[in-house]
Scaffold this active site. Structure first.
Site, PDB file in Angstrom:
ATOM      1  N   HIS A   1      -3.739  -5.306   0.906  1.00 10.59           N
ATOM      2  CA  HIS A   1      -3.186  -5.641   2.225  1.00 10.59           C
ATOM      3  C   HIS A   1      -3.149  -7.154   2.434  1.00 10.59           C
ATOM      4  O   HIS A   1      -4.162  -7.742   2.805  1.00 10.59           O
ATOM      5  CB  HIS A   1      -4.001  -4.958   3.328  1.00 10.59           C
ATOM      6  CG  HIS A   1      -3.754  -3.486   3.386  1.00 10.59           C
ATOM      7  ND1 HIS A   1      -2.769  -2.926   4.163  1.00 10.59           N
ATOM      8  CD2 HIS A   1      -4.327  -2.461   2.706  1.00 10.59           C
ATOM      9  CE1 HIS A   1      -2.747  -1.620   3.985  1.00 10.59           C
ATOM     10  NE2 HIS A   1      -3.681  -1.303   3.105  1.00 10.59           N
TER      11      HIS A   1
ATOM     12  N   CYS B   1       0.845  -1.206   0.000  1.00  9.75           N
ATOM     13  CA  CYS B   1       0.000   0.000   0.000  1.00  9.75           C
ATOM     14  C   CYS B   1       0.880   1.256   0.000  1.00  9.75           C
ATOM     15  O   CYS B   1       1.513   1.555  -0.989  1.00  9.75           O
ATOM     16  CB  CYS B   1      -0.972  -0.044   1.177  1.00  9.75           C
ATOM     17  SG  CYS B   1      -2.282   1.169   1.012  1.00  9.75           S
TER      18      CYS B   1
ATOM     19  N   GLU C   1      -1.664  -8.636   4.802  1.00 11.37           N
ATOM     20  CA  GLU C   1      -1.494  -8.946   6.228  1.00 11.37           C
ATOM     21  C   GLU C   1      -2.818  -9.052   6.977  1.00 11.37           C
ATOM     22  O   GLU C   1      -2.840  -9.410   8.145  1.00 11.37           O
ATOM     23  CB  GLU C   1      -0.594  -7.887   6.889  1.00 11.37           C
ATOM     24  CG  GLU C   1      -1.237  -6.529   7.162  1.00 11.37           C
ATOM     25  CD  GLU C   1      -1.296  -5.592   5.949  1.00 11.37           C
ATOM     26  OE1 GLU C   1      -1.121  -6.058   4.798  1.00 11.37           O
ATOM     27  OE2 GLU C   1      -1.542  -4.386   6.152  1.00 11.37           O
TER      28      GLU C   1
END
Ligand code: XMP
Length: 500
Positions: A141, A49, A143
């Site tokens: 993302h 990002c 994660e």
């Protein structure tokens, strides 16, 4: 490490570097930027990002604001015919995958010597890679749990591209942590433990108990903003199931007195955090005094109380620490922020590198009973951050009653374990209703239920309609002062789990 860390200041050679997300835009004058020396190390770099935008910005690509901030699911498609040697990030992961996006800026042109690796219907540069160096950037993302295969993307980078070993295990963590606690405390040092009955503090308490036995003394503070009958229930659970040495301190008058008239959520958190530490210190002094007395009368003295156990988790650490700007403080979680400057006890936080799902796994390994491990989290500032507006005993009683009905009905419907966190919120507004032939003008309860693994992101839970109907009917019939119930259908982000 802070993204602004200078390579010259670190004393190890990294195997790779991940540049994470950030609320900033690369063009802001106060935006954090990575040391350009990271690109000279020759190690793989992955930008996520803002990290992608940072890589592009450094390499003379351009970044632009999206028409709308993009939050939510997207389908990433891997570009066919990308340079195979730099496409290693997605190798073996198929042609497309569902991912979670959360950004306001995106790349508008590729930097020289980079190519596109993947796109979505709205983001032509969803993933990019350098033509010859192991430098990658992804807009989504990986994660968060809402990117179901994100963990595999991270594994591709860390294991395959950086060549790291995956040798961290929970069993290994337990052994190392017990050893570390024993070293910190020495052969006689004692620890006072903050327990709330929640998963985090229970697991932390059990770990301390394993490490130093009865030199660990658990204390539960009844701060007046706990759930219905919670102090009594926690006492039974901790002493009966876990054999932990526990004292319950009723400090509800003190807490409610200090909270009187306070509406601001951050102020509530700070007051509760500070009062919490005061009460702990007072309790520690009492236990110390008893120990002195024992020594005088010839009984063996166990040593000084120097430490305060807290069940702080990694998300609390991330969200609470802002170092000159780069990571925005979203909420000051009471067990990290708001601590007194002159605090006499030192903090011991064995869980501060773990996420919630990891704490549950640790709890299971420590043979903590399943209903305790599966318990929904409860925030340190308790019902004070679920009562919007001022906190009074009357408001607490209304919310406790509504919340207990809500949780009881969720359990009755067999849904408790499918939901990560459910609770009621008391709104500071009144609405018109009708009861019998009379007009009522009473408060509103909002119900919140979310599914999440790490609480960094969360989705609202879809209840069967009849369960909501039963809950609403029971609350409006049984809880005096409530004539309306609403259900919160916001995900995190853009909302947070708690309302305050
Ligand atoms: P938010 O509202 O930040 O919540 O999305 C994420 C998780 O953290 C809990 N929470 C807190 N826990 N002290 C705590 O110990 C706090 O001040 C606090 N605020 C939020 C929240 O219940 C959820 O599980």
């Amino acid at each position: 490490m802070p993204c602004t860390t200078k390579i010259a200041d670190i004393n190890f050679k990294p195997k790779g570097i991940i540049l994470s997300g950030s609320p900033y835009s690369v063009y802001d004058s106060v935006s954090p930027h990575a040391d350009p020396a990271i690109y000279e190390l020759g190690v793989p770099i992955l930008g996520i990002c803002y990290g992608l935008q940072e890589i592009a910005w450094t390499h003379k690509g351009t970044v632009a604001k999206c028409d709308h901030r993009e939050y939510g699911f997207a389908q990433v498609k891997i570009n066919k015919g990308s340079n195979d040697s730099t496409n290693a990030l997605f190798e073996g992961l198929g042609d497309e995958m569902q991912v979670w996006m959360s950004h306001g800026d995106q790349l508008s042109s590729l930097p020289p010597s980079f190519h596109i690796v993947a796109h979505t219907s709205t983001a032509p540069f969803a993933a990019i890679a350098h033509d010859t160096k192991p430098i990658y950037g992804i807009q989504f993302h990986p994660e968060v749990t809402h990117s179901p295969r994100g963990r595999e993307v991270i594994a591709r980078f860390v294991l395959a591209i950086c060549g790291c070993r995956a040798d961290w295990t929970m069993e290994g963590f337990i052994g190392k942590e017990i050893k570390r606690i024993r070293e910190i405390c020495g052969p006689r040092g004692r620890v006072i433990g903050a327990v709330s009955g929640g998963v985090d503090s229970t697991v932390a308490a059990k770990l301390m108990h394993e490490a130093i036995g009865d030199r660990f003394h658990a204390i539960m503070v009844d701060n007046g903003v706990l759930r219905l009958n919670e102090a009594a229930q926690v006492k039974t659970m901790l002493t009966k199931d876990l054999g932990v040495n526990l004292t319950v301190v009723d400090a509800s008058d003190l807490f409610l007195g200090r909270l009187a008239g306070v509406e601001d959520p951050e102020q509530k958190r700070k007051i509760i955090g500070n009062t919490f530490i005061h009460v702990f210190e007072a309790e520690a002094a009492k236990i110390e005094a008893i120990a002195e007395e024992e020594e005088k009368t010839g009984t063996e003295k166990k040593g000084k109380i120097e430490w305060l156990l807290q069940g702080t988790l990694y998300p609390d650490v991330i969200e609470s620490i802002s170092f000159k700007g780069p990571s925005a403080t979203i909420k000051t979680h009471h067990n990290v922020g708001g601590l007194l400057k002159d605090m006499k006890l030192k903090l011991i936080e064995p869980l501060r590198e773990l996420f919630k799902d990891e704490v549950r796994a640790l709890g299971r390994l420590l043979t903590i009973p399943a209903p305790l491990v599966q318990r929904h989290p409860f925030p340190g500032p308790g019902l004070a951050i679920r009562i919007l507006g001022v906190v009074t005993r009357e408001q607490v009683a209304i919310l406790q009653h509504a919340d207990s009905i809500y949780i009881e009905e969720i359990r009755n419907a067999g849904l408790y374990d499918q939901i990560s966190q459910a609770f009621a919120v008391l709104l500071p507004v009144r609405a018109v209703g009708v009861m019998g032939d009379c007009r009522t003008y009473e408060q509103v309860i909002a119900l919140r239920a979310v599914q999440s693994e790490d609480f960094m992101t969360a989705d609202w839970y879809v209840f069967p309609a009849e369960v909501l109907r039963r809950i609403s009917s029971r609350i409006t019939n049984e809880v005096a002062g409530i004539n309306r119930v609403t259900y919160d259908i916001s995900s995190k982000p853009p909302a947070t789990v708690e309302w305050l």
